[in-house]
Enzyme design. Structure first.
Site, short mmCIF file in Angstrom:
data_model
loop_
_atom_site.label_atom_id
_atom_site.label_comp_id
_atom_site.label_asym_id
_atom_site.label_seq_id
_atom_site.Cartn_x
_atom_site.Cartn_y
_atom_site.Cartn_z
N LYS A 205 0.86 -1.19 0.00
CA LYS A 205 0.00 0.00 0.00
C LYS A 205 0.89 1.23 0.00
O LYS A 205 1.68 1.45 0.93
CB LYS A 205 -0.92 0.01 1.22
CG LYS A 205 -1.87 1.22 1.24
CD LYS A 205 -2.80 1.14 2.44
CE LYS A 205 -3.76 2.31 2.50
NZ LYS A 205 -4.67 2.24 3.66
N LYS A 260 -2.20 -1.50 -3.70
CA LYS A 260 -3.03 -0.30 -3.71
C LYS A 260 -2.14 0.93 -3.82
O LYS A 260 -1.16 1.03 -3.07
CB LYS A 260 -3.85 -0.26 -2.42
CG LYS A 260 -4.81 0.92 -2.29
CD LYS A 260 -5.57 0.86 -0.95
CE LYS A 260 -6.52 2.04 -0.82
NZ LYS A 260 -7.26 2.03 0.45
#
Length: 336
Positions: A205, A260
């Site tokens: 992330k 992400k």
């Protein structure tokens, strides 16, 4: 990939021959998108029979728990296998220690129970992170210097994950990027008897500028006040580091990996899938969604074609599934 000289030169080989007709294009198609690949993020709010529009995400609404139940039944009919749940917490419930995150009767926990009652076969994925619950909008606990402390945060994340599993969550998804939290959560789940609760780790992330509309949606932007998450989320310049993060989380007990944001990081998706060969997911985040919607509204891009093309790019990159705000619309398009 090296190309072996199996095919002869033009005109013995005409690459366009296989593209000339619909039947041959379909037969040679390497990747396919279906409703089975889609996960819809849902925003839960308190109240009953109420919706709230998210201004920066056209078409996305926050829903009260009773309306989430209705939505769940519709998604099952469309063939969507899972939803990702994000609570929008009342400011009065936010605190420096994020104690509301593991309240057994908290909004997320009640929403999980309602979703599972309404649609038992729909997978429910819960977000394990503290930013909706902290008064400062960060994903973890903060010391007096403003630094997000790791180990104390992990202790709270474990309690949060356990509360989700007890409520009936099928998948807990730590998105906080603290070190060691996967192992701690896995051990706690095992000890508490939740041996089949999956962990989807947001292992890669990034500290991205694409998250703005999401922070508006969950109400953390005002608390964050422009603060940085760079001390725990990944540097967008790094790719090798992502592989290390993923490998560590898998060793600690993660079942699935999340990358992400999505489209700007498809190279990372490909590397994770090819090098680690594990279930790999990607999140077409709020900023990506908002940009697409802006182009659609201005007539710059063809909505339906671009939605499906953008999602197919995730499959081509190696994603096994995609979290996307277009999930419901895409499922309807694919069902035509």
């Amino acid at each position: 990939m090296s190309i072996s000289p199996i095919r002869g030169p033009y005109p013995n080989t005409r690459m366009r021959r296989l593209r000339a007709r619909d039947f041959s294009r379909r037969l040679m198609r390497e990747h396919h998108l279906s409703a089975d690949d889609l996960i819809l993020p849902l925003f839960a709010i308190e109240g009953r029979g109420e919706t709230q529009k998210v201004a920066s995400m056209p078409g996305v609404e926050r829903l009260t728990v009773d309306l989430l139940a209705k939505k769940a039944k519709e998604l099952v009919k469309l063939g969507i296998p899972a939803v990702a749940l994000f609570p929008v917490v009342d400011p009065a419930q936010k605190s420096e220690d994020a104690r509301a995150a593991y309240d057994k009767d908290g909004l997320a926990q009640r929403a999980v129970r309602t979703l599972k009652d309404a649609a038992p076969d729909l997978g429910v994925i819960t977000d394990v992170a503290l930013d909706p619950f902290t008064s400062h909008g960060q994903d973890g606990l903060m010391d007096q210097s403003g630094y997000i402390v790791n180990d104390d945060t992990v202790e709270v994340l474990v309690q949060q994950a356990l509360s989700h599993a007890k409520a009936g969550a099928d998948v807990v998804a730590p998105s906080d990027m603290m070190d060691g939290r996967i192992g701690a959560i896995r051990n706690a789940l095992e000890q508490d008897g939740h041996v089949n609760t999956l962990i989807m780790s947001y292992a890669a992330k990034y500290a991205s500028a694409y998250y703005g509309p999401f922070r508006d949606a969950v109400g953390s932007a005002g608390n964050l006040k422009g603060g940085s998450k760079a001390s725990y989320q990944m540097d967008p310049a790094n790719g090798d580091e992502a592989l290390h993060e993923c490998a560590l989380d898998l060793a600690e007990g993660a079942d699935m990996i999340m990358v992400k944001p999505g489209m700007p990081y498809l190279d990372v998706v490909t590397r994770v899938k090819r090098e680690l060969m594990v279930p790999t997911f990607a999140y077409q985040v709020s900023g990506e969604y908002a940009m697409h919607c802006a182009a659609f509204e201005n007539g710059w891009l063809a909505r339906e074609a671009v939605i499906l093309e953008s999602l197919l790019s995730f499959k081509r990159a190696g994603a096994d599934g995609i979290l996307t705000y277009f999930a419901e619309e895409a499922a309807r398009l694919l069902d035509r």
